[in-house]
Structures are given as structure tokens and as C-alpha cells.
Write a protein that holds these residues in place. Structure first.
Motif, short mmCIF file in Angstrom:
data_model
loop_
_atom_site.label_atom_id
_atom_site.label_comp_id
_atom_site.label_asym_id
_atom_site.label_seq_id
_atom_site.Cartn_x
_atom_site.Cartn_y
_atom_site.Cartn_z
N LEU A 26 -11.18 -11.63 0.04
CA LEU A 26 -11.29 -10.20 -0.24
C LEU A 26 -9.99 -9.67 -0.84
O LEU A 26 -10.01 -8.89 -1.80
N SER B 297 0.84 -1.20 0.00
CA SER B 297 0.00 0.00 0.00
C SER B 297 0.87 1.26 0.00
O SER B 297 2.06 1.21 0.37
N LEU C 263 -10.12 -7.63 -4.46
CA LEU C 263 -9.95 -6.18 -4.55
C LEU C 263 -9.06 -5.71 -5.71
O LEU C 263 -9.41 -4.74 -6.38
N ALA D 281 -10.37 -13.09 4.64
CA ALA D 281 -9.45 -12.02 4.27
C ALA D 281 -8.74 -12.33 2.96
O ALA D 281 -8.55 -11.44 2.12
N THR E 270 -8.87 -5.81 8.88
CA THR E 270 -10.01 -5.84 9.79
C THR E 270 -10.80 -7.13 9.60
O THR E 270 -11.21 -7.77 10.58
N LEU E 271 -11.01 -7.53 8.35
CA LEU E 271 -11.74 -8.77 8.07
C LEU E 271 -10.97 -9.98 8.59
O LEU E 271 -11.57 -10.92 9.12
N ASP F 87 -6.94 2.22 2.41
CA ASP F 87 -8.26 1.83 2.92
C ASP F 87 -8.55 0.34 2.65
O ASP F 87 -9.08 -0.36 3.51
N GLU F 88 -8.19 -0.12 1.46
CA GLU F 88 -8.40 -1.54 1.13
C GLU F 88 -7.55 -2.44 2.03
O GLU F 88 -8.02 -3.47 2.51
N ARG F 89 -6.32 -2.04 2.27
CA ARG F 89 -5.45 -2.81 3.16
C ARG F 89 -6.06 -2.89 4.55
O ARG F 89 -6.05 -3.96 5.18
N ALA F 90 -6.61 -1.79 5.03
CA ALA F 90 -7.25 -1.78 6.35
C ALA F 90 -8.47 -2.70 6.36
O ALA F 90 -8.71 -3.42 7.35
N ARG F 91 -9.24 -2.71 5.26
CA ARG F 91 -10.41 -3.59 5.18
C ARG F 91 -10.00 -5.06 5.27
O ARG F 91 -10.64 -5.85 5.98
N VAL F 92 -8.94 -5.44 4.57
CA VAL F 92 -8.48 -6.82 4.60
C VAL F 92 -8.01 -7.19 6.01
O VAL F 92 -8.36 -8.25 6.53
#
Length: 110
Positions: free
Chosen positions: A99, A58, A103, A96, A86-87, A79-84
Motif C-alpha cells: 500500500l 506526512s 499510494l 503495508a 493501521t494495515l 490519512d494515507e500515513r494512518a492507513r499504512v
């Protein structure tokens, strides 16, 4: 020693082979054939000789530090890295990974 990994590229290329550009399929096959172990000194020597180095982390990870001369080609936005991440903590590795493989697909279409 650090191991060369091509799992994500292979998954992106092979998930829907019918819709995958032939160039990406060929590149994936070539990388998989060449994958092996590469020590850090050999890697840095290759980079010094002009072998292109792509940093797919990222943007914030790249900003924190990278191999001199490496080009930033992020697979995930911050933001995508944070989503992965968090999941991963909420639902586990498999969710994870799914996703994380989904992405970047739109970014790799050509």
C-alpha cells in the motif's frame, strides 16, 4: 551514521518501467549510484551550503519538526500515513509496504 535509502523511489520507478518517465528512471539510477552512508554533520553542512533538502514525511510529521529550510513534499497525506500504519498492524509488513508503494504513484506522474 544514517543510511541513505532509495528503495521507495526505485520501487515506484521500476514497478512499471514502460509507463515510467525516463527522467524518473535516470534520477533513480543516479540516486542509487550515489547512495551510501552520510553522517548527520555532513548532511547538515550540505543543507547549510544550499543543497536542497526534501522532507517527504506526512504534513503532521513535518509540522512536529524538520531540518531548517527543508521543503515539505509529502509522499503521504496524514490519512494515507494512518492507513499504512493501521494495515501494518492488521495485516503485516508486506501488505503495508504494498500500500505504501502504491499510494504515492499518482502524485509522482508528470
Amino acid at each position: 551514521m544514517c543510511e541513505v535509502h532509495v528503495d521507495l523511489l526505485a520501487a515506484l520507478a521500476c514497478d512499471d518501467a514502460e509507463g515510467t518517465p525516463p527522467a524518473l528512471l535516470r534520477l533513480t539510477e543516479e540516486i542509487q549510484a550515489a547512495a551510501g552512508r552520510l553522517d548527520v554533520h555532513s548532511f547538515l553542512d550540505a543543507a547549510d551550503r544550499g543543497v536542497p533538502v526534501l522532507d517527504v514525511r506526512s504534513p503532521s510529521e513535518y509540522a512536529q519538526g524538520h531540518v531548517p529550510g527543508a521543503a515539505s513534499v509529502p509522499l503521504f497525506s496524514d490519512d494515507e500515513r494512518a492507513r499504512v500504519g493501521t494495515l501494518y498492524h492488521a495485516a503485516g509488513r508486506s501488505a503495508a509496504m504494498e500500500l505504501g508503494m502504491r499510494l504515492p504513484r499518482p502524485k509522482l506522474r508528470w
